[in-house]
Write a protein that holds these residues in place. Structure first.
Motif, mmCIF file in Angstrom:
data_model
loop_
_atom_site.group_PDB
_atom_site.id
_atom_site.type_symbol
_atom_site.label_atom_id
_atom_site.label_comp_id
_atom_site.label_asym_id
_atom_site.label_seq_id
_atom_site.Cartn_x
_atom_site.Cartn_y
_atom_site.Cartn_z
ATOM 1 N N ARG A 20 0.803 -1.007 0.026
ATOM 2 C CA ARG A 20 0.048 0.063 0.109
ATOM 3 C C ARG A 20 0.922 1.240 0.101
ATOM 4 O O ARG A 20 0.639 2.282 -0.704
ATOM 5 N N ALA A 21 2.180 1.289 0.792
ATOM 6 C CA ALA A 21 2.897 2.401 0.668
ATOM 7 C C ALA A 21 3.236 2.875 -0.833
ATOM 8 O O ALA A 21 3.404 3.925 -1.077
ATOM 9 N N GLY A 22 3.269 1.781 -1.394
ATOM 10 C CA GLY A 22 3.924 1.990 -2.925
ATOM 11 C C GLY A 22 2.856 2.560 -3.612
ATOM 12 O O GLY A 22 3.129 3.145 -4.817
ATOM 13 N N THR A 23 1.519 2.293 -3.547
ATOM 14 C CA THR A 23 0.474 2.448 -4.499
ATOM 15 C C THR A 23 0.016 4.172 -4.093
ATOM 16 O O THR A 23 -0.482 4.747 -4.686
ATOM 17 N N GLY A 24 0.348 4.632 -2.673
ATOM 18 C CA GLY A 24 -0.113 6.192 -2.472
ATOM 19 C C GLY A 24 -1.340 6.204 -2.085
ATOM 20 O O GLY A 24 -1.796 7.335 -1.566
ATOM 21 N N LEU A 25 -2.141 4.906 -1.876
ATOM 22 C CA LEU A 25 -3.499 5.017 -1.192
ATOM 23 C C LEU A 25 -3.562 4.935 0.276
ATOM 24 O O LEU A 25 -2.655 4.345 0.899
ATOM 25 N N GLY A 26 -4.781 5.428 0.840
ATOM 26 C CA GLY A 26 -4.905 5.673 2.163
ATOM 27 C C GLY A 26 -5.627 3.992 2.494
ATOM 28 O O GLY A 26 -5.802 3.561 1.753
ATOM 29 N N PRO A 27 -5.616 3.957 3.981
ATOM 30 C CA PRO A 27 -6.234 2.593 4.252
ATOM 31 C C PRO A 27 -7.690 2.116 3.528
ATOM 32 O O PRO A 27 -7.860 1.043 3.199
ATOM 33 N N ALA A 28 -8.551 3.266 3.495
ATOM 34 C CA ALA A 28 -9.809 2.779 3.017
ATOM 35 C C ALA A 28 -9.871 2.736 1.881
ATOM 36 O O ALA A 28 -10.194 1.863 1.320
ATOM 37 N N ASP A 29 -9.043 3.591 0.879
ATOM 38 C CA ASP A 29 -9.166 3.000 -0.704
ATOM 39 C C ASP A 29 -8.344 1.842 -0.972
ATOM 40 O O ASP A 29 -8.809 1.111 -1.708
ATOM 41 N N TYR A 30 -7.243 1.544 -0.107
ATOM 42 C CA TYR A 30 -6.853 0.063 -0.351
ATOM 43 C C TYR A 30 -7.395 -0.832 -0.091
ATOM 44 O O TYR A 30 -7.407 -1.901 -0.644
ATOM 45 N N LEU A 31 -8.504 -0.899 1.194
ATOM 46 C CA LEU A 31 -9.226 -1.803 1.386
ATOM 47 C C LEU A 31 -10.412 -2.063 0.460
ATOM 48 O O LEU A 31 -10.641 -3.273 0.062
ATOM 49 N N ARG A 32 -10.517 -1.041 -0.162
ATOM 50 C CA ARG A 32 -11.650 -1.315 -1.260
ATOM 51 C C ARG A 32 -10.911 -2.059 -2.407
ATOM 52 O O ARG A 32 -11.555 -2.623 -3.259
ATOM 53 N N PRO B 14 -4.325 -4.905 7.427
ATOM 54 C CA PRO B 14 -5.834 -4.321 6.928
ATOM 55 C C PRO B 14 -6.903 -5.348 6.545
ATOM 56 O O PRO B 14 -7.740 -5.159 5.567
ATOM 57 N N TYR B 15 -6.777 -6.725 7.170
ATOM 58 C CA TYR B 15 -7.746 -7.494 6.798
ATOM 59 C C TYR B 15 -8.810 -7.911 7.651
ATOM 60 O O TYR B 15 -8.709 -8.490 8.764
ATOM 61 N N PRO B 16 -10.022 -7.911 7.125
ATOM 62 C CA PRO B 16 -11.257 -8.507 7.556
ATOM 63 C C PRO B 16 -11.221 -9.927 7.434
ATOM 64 O O PRO B 16 -10.633 -10.496 6.634
ATOM 65 N N ARG B 17 -12.023 -10.607 8.235
ATOM 66 C CA ARG B 17 -12.118 -12.017 8.168
ATOM 67 C C ARG B 17 -12.310 -12.694 6.499
ATOM 68 O O ARG B 17 -11.787 -13.709 6.173
ATOM 69 N N LEU B 18 -13.038 -12.059 6.019
ATOM 70 C CA LEU B 18 -13.500 -12.481 4.723
ATOM 71 C C LEU B 18 -12.447 -12.201 3.416
ATOM 72 O O LEU B 18 -12.500 -12.584 2.464
ATOM 73 N N PRO C 96 -0.330 5.238 9.427
ATOM 74 C CA PRO C 96 0.794 5.452 10.262
ATOM 75 C C PRO C 96 1.998 5.429 9.292
ATOM 76 O O PRO C 96 3.215 5.525 9.668
ATOM 77 N N LEU C 97 2.093 4.970 8.069
ATOM 78 C CA LEU C 97 3.011 4.664 7.085
ATOM 79 C C LEU C 97 3.897 5.962 7.008
ATOM 80 O O LEU C 97 3.277 7.292 6.881
ATOM 81 N N GLY C 98 5.225 5.866 7.339
ATOM 82 C CA GLY C 98 6.174 7.178 7.274
ATOM 83 C C GLY C 98 6.137 7.981 8.585
ATOM 84 O O GLY C 98 7.006 8.804 8.789
ATOM 85 N N GLN C 99 5.359 7.535 9.742
ATOM 86 C CA GLN C 99 5.318 8.145 10.894
ATOM 87 C C GLN C 99 6.594 8.087 11.684
ATOM 88 O O GLN C 99 7.345 7.163 11.991
ATOM 89 N N ALA C 100 6.690 9.469 12.224
ATOM 90 C CA ALA C 100 8.134 9.143 13.156
ATOM 91 C C ALA C 100 7.696 8.550 14.621
ATOM 92 O O ALA C 100 6.733 8.786 15.070
ATOM 93 N N VAL C 101 8.716 7.813 14.942
ATOM 94 C CA VAL C 101 8.574 6.906 15.996
ATOM 95 C C VAL C 101 9.976 6.871 16.666
ATOM 96 O O VAL C 101 11.160 7.345 16.190
#
Length: 509
Positions: free
Chosen positions: A191-203, A246-250, A490-495
């Motif tokens: 996902r980090a390489g696609t530039g998509l956010g979590p919701a768009d990638y889930l779709r 990012p995985y729901p059961r299905l 959180p991708l790229g977040q400083a920790v």
């Protein structure tokens, strides 16, 4: 065309399955299931089954789920799984093989034994595998459990679990102990390489897998014959709970199944002598087997280029391009292995040819090692129904660690070797990502997931140290960081990361 008498052909395939809610459910053992599939493959070859069974010189069993780890099966096991199955079909082979763990096993064994036939070291070989995890669930907690233990005489080439390089103390203490957790790291890295956010990638994941459900709904051997919409697949509910971000059961492989599949291979000479009709012959036009770098050594956690190389090599051996393939069955325990091949081969996720013939692991089922045998069985049947077309099977093992590819067609062709050995040497010599096991200091999140253990949330992070860009693993139970991992991007977040004797711990900075 005139063929070398030693040319290998697949002459029979068979499948067996039972669902726990079926009226005929028998709670079969792994051996009983495998024998049912083996009988179906014998019947499918169109010759005298007793003569064919008596002619089998090699049996190879894909290691079933219940004997793929150190724990002993709760319902017992055979001391020699391949020979237990052989005994039930009245075969007495000279050679019996029990394959290592991994979903690449079915295609790897077919390629290997086809090569043995081409070399004149075998004439008739039967490959099979089964998983009876539904039976284990059915008897969980029961007072009167069956005992499936049995002892069979005869040699066995047990290749072991083959887990070396797949797990380590470092990965285990950081929670990488199951497939959803490890694949989730890879999925979020992609996902980090696609530039998509979590919701768009889930779709995007839901859009990939929704067509798979339509195939499963029409497959009589599928564990879940239900067509589902994108929204059903991606909406988190009580029945579609989040497993690991990012995985729901299905969207994860369906593991509680009773399924088996088998394939019967012969030399052209044996097929003629045994009376197998030529219209049943399917040839292995292309093949390749490659292994990826160890998980943490990979420069890009979101892709496994060795799998793409294996597909390219199999197509090259077959003398065709990806556009010449009529059917695909791509291993689909999670979305990322399918995306990996699509990304590398330029195949659209919604390619009208489809990416599965079974319905895929989350819907057809089969989170053990034998899933791709079903893909092979479906491919062989499709090739017979459309002579001259090509079908490709991609079988994945480990954590996108091993990939075996087969290209099938009814068009006669002699056996050709592949360049897997030379290609593997190139992979083994490729640059790797430096890893720091005891990590301290400022860092950024490269990829992540969140485990859910009895309601407790544990974040798992693969990060890069600011000091030298080396990779590390860490866990966290910090409330603020857990909230970021589950509710934001959180991708790229400083920790900041700190090492302890029991592993690395991460927190926001």
């Amino acid at each position: 065309m005139s063929l070398d008498a030693r040319t290998p052909v697949v002459v029979g395939v068979g499948q067996a399955a039972e669902r726990i809610d079926d009226a005929y459910y028998r709670a079969m053992s792994a051996v009983e299931l495998a024998a049912a599939g083996a009988r179906a493959a014998l019947d499918d070859c169109g010759a005298d089954t007793a003569k064919v069974a008596a002619s089998i010189d090699t049996v190879a069993g894909v290691r079933q789920f219940e004997i793929s780890g150190p724990a002993q099966p709760v319902l017992g096991k055979s001391n020699n799984y391949p020979r237990s199955v052989a005994k039930r079909i009245d075969a007495d082979p000279a050679r019996a093989i029990l394959e290592i763990v991994g979903g690449q096993g079915p295609q790897h064994l077919i390629t290997e034994l086809a090569g043995e036939i081409a070399a004149g070291r075998s004439e008739v070989a039967l490959v099979f595998g089964s998983d009876a995890t539904s039976t284990s669930r059915y008897f969980a907690g029961a007072e009167n459990k069956p005992d499936f233990s049995e002892t069979v005489d005869g040699s066995l080439e047990d290749r072991g679990h083959g887990l070396e390089g797949l797990i380590s103390r470092y990965t285990v203490i950081h929670g990488l102990v199951d497939a959803p957790t490890q694949y989730a790291l890879l999925e979020n890295a992609r996902r980090a390489g696609t530039g998509l956010g979590p919701a768009d990638y889930l779709r995007q994941m839901g859009e990939l897998f929704a067509p798979f459900t339509r195939v499963a709904a029409d497959n009589p051997f599928a564990a879940a014959r239900v067509e589902r919409s994108v929204e059903e697949l991606i909406t988190v509910t009580e029945s579609n709970r989040m497993i690991s971000e990012p995985y729901p059961r299905l969207l994860v492989a369906r593991d509680q199944v009773n399924q088996d599949a088998a394939a019967l291979l012969m030399s052209v000479e044996a097929a003629r002598n045994l009376g197998v009709p030529q219209e049943n012959w399917v040839y292995l036009h292309g093949h390749a087997d490659l292994q990826e770098q160890s998980l943490l050594d990979r420069p890009d956690l979101g892709h496994a280029p060795s799998a793409v190389t294996a597909v390219r090599e199999a197509l090259a051996v077959a003398g065709i391009g990806v556009d010449d393939v009529a059917t695909f069955d791509l291993y689909s325990c999670f979305p990322v292995p399918v995306f990996n091949i699509c990304d590398g081969m330029g195949i659209a996720p919604d390619d009208p040819r489809g990416l599965t013939l079974t319905g895929g692991l989350p819907f057809f089922g089969g989170a053990g090692n034998n899933y791709s045998m079903h893909g092979i069985a479906e491919t062989v049947a499709k090739m017979r129904s459309a002579p001259g077309q090509f079908g490709l099977v991609g079988a994945n093992g480990g954590i996108m660690s091993k990939y075996s590819v087969g290209v099938y067609s009814t068009t006669p062709v002699e056996w050709k070797p592949d360049r897997s050995e030379q290609l593997q040497a190139q992979i083994d010599q490729a640059p790797t990502q430096p890893v720091t096991e005891l990590a301290d200091g400022p860092a950024t999140i490269e990829t992540y997931t969140v485990r859910r253990d009895n309601g407790r949330l544990t974040g798992i992070i693969a990060g890069r140290l600011d000091a030298d860009d080396s990779r590390f693993l860490a866990t966290t139970e910090d409330d603020d960081l857990i909230a970021l991992l589950t509710e934001a991007d959180p991708l790229g977040q400083a920790v900041s990361v700190r090492s302890f004797d029991y592993g690395n711990r991460c927190a926001l900075r």
